[in-house]
Design a protein around this motif. Structure first.
Motif, mmCIF file in Angstrom:
data_model
loop_
_atom_site.group_PDB
_atom_site.id
_atom_site.type_symbol
_atom_site.label_atom_id
_atom_site.label_comp_id
_atom_site.label_asym_id
_atom_site.label_seq_id
_atom_site.Cartn_x
_atom_site.Cartn_y
_atom_site.Cartn_z
ATOM 1 N N UNK A 124 16.803 -27.422 6.158
ATOM 2 C CA UNK A 124 15.651 -26.537 6.041
ATOM 3 C C UNK A 124 15.502 -25.929 4.647
ATOM 4 N N UNK A 125 16.339 -26.355 3.720
ATOM 5 C CA UNK A 125 16.193 -25.914 2.337
ATOM 6 C C UNK A 125 15.237 -26.824 1.580
ATOM 7 N N UNK A 126 14.523 -26.275 0.600
ATOM 8 C CA UNK A 126 13.633 -27.101 -0.215
ATOM 9 C C UNK A 126 14.464 -28.037 -1.082
ATOM 10 N N UNK A 127 13.974 -29.241 -1.284
ATOM 11 C CA UNK A 127 14.709 -30.254 -2.036
ATOM 12 C C UNK A 127 14.960 -29.801 -3.469
ATOM 13 N N UNK A 128 14.053 -29.021 -4.040
ATOM 14 C CA UNK A 128 14.221 -28.574 -5.423
ATOM 15 C C UNK A 128 15.441 -27.666 -5.580
ATOM 16 N N UNK A 129 15.978 -27.138 -4.486
ATOM 17 C CA UNK A 129 17.178 -26.294 -4.556
ATOM 18 C C UNK A 129 18.458 -27.113 -4.387
ATOM 19 N N UNK A 130 18.333 -28.400 -4.114
ATOM 20 C CA UNK A 130 19.502 -29.243 -3.875
ATOM 21 C C UNK A 130 20.214 -29.582 -5.182
ATOM 22 N N UNK A 131 21.506 -29.800 -5.075
ATOM 23 C CA UNK A 131 22.269 -30.369 -6.188
ATOM 24 C C UNK A 131 21.925 -31.850 -6.316
ATOM 25 N N UNK A 132 22.382 -32.461 -7.421
ATOM 26 C CA UNK A 132 22.150 -33.892 -7.625
ATOM 27 C C UNK A 132 22.730 -34.706 -6.463
ATOM 28 N N UNK A 133 23.937 -34.368 -6.046
ATOM 29 C CA UNK A 133 24.575 -35.100 -4.958
ATOM 30 C C UNK A 133 23.826 -34.953 -3.646
ATOM 31 N N UNK A 134 23.284 -33.759 -3.368
ATOM 32 C CA UNK A 134 22.523 -33.542 -2.134
ATOM 33 C C UNK A 134 21.214 -34.323 -2.166
ATOM 34 N N UNK A 135 20.594 -34.381 -3.335
ATOM 35 C CA UNK A 135 19.360 -35.176 -3.454
ATOM 36 C C UNK A 135 19.652 -36.651 -3.193
ATOM 37 N N UNK A 136 20.795 -37.121 -3.688
ATOM 38 C CA UNK A 136 21.180 -38.500 -3.427
ATOM 39 C C UNK A 136 21.310 -38.746 -1.922
ATOM 40 N N UNK A 137 21.951 -37.817 -1.229
ATOM 41 C CA UNK A 137 22.186 -38.001 0.204
ATOM 42 C C UNK A 137 20.891 -37.945 1.006
ATOM 43 N N UNK A 138 19.964 -37.061 0.628
ATOM 44 C CA UNK A 138 18.717 -36.990 1.389
ATOM 45 C C UNK A 138 17.876 -38.250 1.144
ATOM 46 N N UNK A 139 18.003 -38.850 -0.055
ATOM 47 C CA UNK A 139 17.323 -40.129 -0.308
ATOM 48 C C UNK A 139 17.921 -41.235 0.561
ATOM 49 N N UNK A 140 19.243 -41.207 0.726
ATOM 50 C CA UNK A 140 19.894 -42.184 1.602
ATOM 51 C C UNK A 140 19.404 -42.006 3.034
#
Length: 304
Positions: A124-140
């Protein structure tokens, strides 16, 4: 499912990004290894149908990939570059991917995909607040939401902390073992060794080598090596080394010796024994060409 590339090239004006590549990617985990700028991303984008080959063909189970939207029922792509709207939450992003794929139950599919990549707590967090690694995982998660038979990942471990990296490595191995066709790119040999059953090496847009990690390691280890050596008697050591067939050439300079070792294993066995037999003390032995770029350069020259 099987991806086949036959004499595939891609160029941009006078710049050749991929040059006459032929390879087959089948079920299991394959690592696409090469230095930055080798053409790995271009190759993956052609496999995913996002780029047209300038020459040659890319097929999925015998069907042309380019301009064939039906392949997306079976293919998921995780690009290296960020392509996620920052104002969306992780949940909204993955749910939208499920809806775009026409899933019969997109809510269930999105929940399952986020759980697989261990992102439920941050959904439920906005993607812009994610770390690089979290962005990678949400893309997966978005790439997995429709349970594709083929998954293409471009440098998927970039920016991940050790725990995230190990989790994704385990996930990729599990999917490969289940029969999915997984291809991921990396410029780090150790990363590929830990996950892939098979490795394809790409250098300067060309297919340089192919095999399991033992074969690739052997190719890299058995290449000629250049060593810098300082000893108590460089001239005497040079004379003793040059007579052995594992040494291709010895250069004596003011800072010691530069020795080209043609047979790596024999040379590393020979050097301390020759020094001991001649009463020579070794003060420094260091490789002069162990950077990854030199290893890849050797492989591409070998395949030329």
């Amino acid at each position: 499912m099987k991806i086949e590339l036959s004499q595939v090239s891609r160029w941009y004006g006078n710049v050749v990004a991929v040059n006459d590549v032929t390879m087959t990617i089948g079920p299991g985990v394959t690592g696409l290894l090469g230095p930055n700028g080798a053409g790995k991303s271009t190759l993956l984008h052609m496999m995913a149908g996002f780029l047209a080959p300038s020459n040659g063909t890319v097929t999925l189970d015998g069907n042309q990939v380019w301009k064939n939207h039906h392949i997306y029922r079976n293919v998921g792509l995780v690009p290296e570059r960020e392509g996620v709207y920052g104002f969306l939450t992780g949940w909204q992003f993955v749910l939208s991917a499920a809806k775009l794929h026409g899933m019969s139950d997109p809510v269930s599919a999105a929940s399952k995909a986020l759980a697989v990549v261990d992102m439920e707590a941050a959904r439920d967090r906005r993607v812009e607040t994610y770390s690089k690694g979290m962005k990678q995982r949400v893309k997966v998660a978005a790439a997995l939401v429709h349970d594709p038979a083929v998954l293409l990942l471009d440098e998927p471990f970039n920016g991940m902390d050790p725990r995230q990296r190990l989790h994704l490595m385990d996930l990729i191995r599990q999917m490969g073992a289940s029969g999915k066709t997984i291809l991921f790119s990396s410029h780090i040999l150790e990363e590929v060794e830990r996950v892939a059953q098979h490795i394809e090496v790409l250098v300067a847009g060309r297919h340089a080598a192919s095999g399991d990690f033992r074969e690739i390691r052997r190719l890299m280890t058995d290449r000629p090596h250049l060593f810098r050596i300082r000893s108590s008697d460089d001239r005497k050591l040079a004379a003793a080394l040059i007579v052995d067939g594992s040494t291709g050439g010895v250069t004596l300079g003011p800072d010691g010796l530069e020795v080209q070792a043609l047979e790596f294993r024999r040379f590393t066995w020979l050097l301390p024994r020759v020094a001991q037999a001649n009463g020579i003390h070794l003060q420094q032995v260091s490789p002069a060409d162990e950077d990854l770029e030199s290893v890849f350069a050797y492989l591409i020259n070998r395949s030329a």
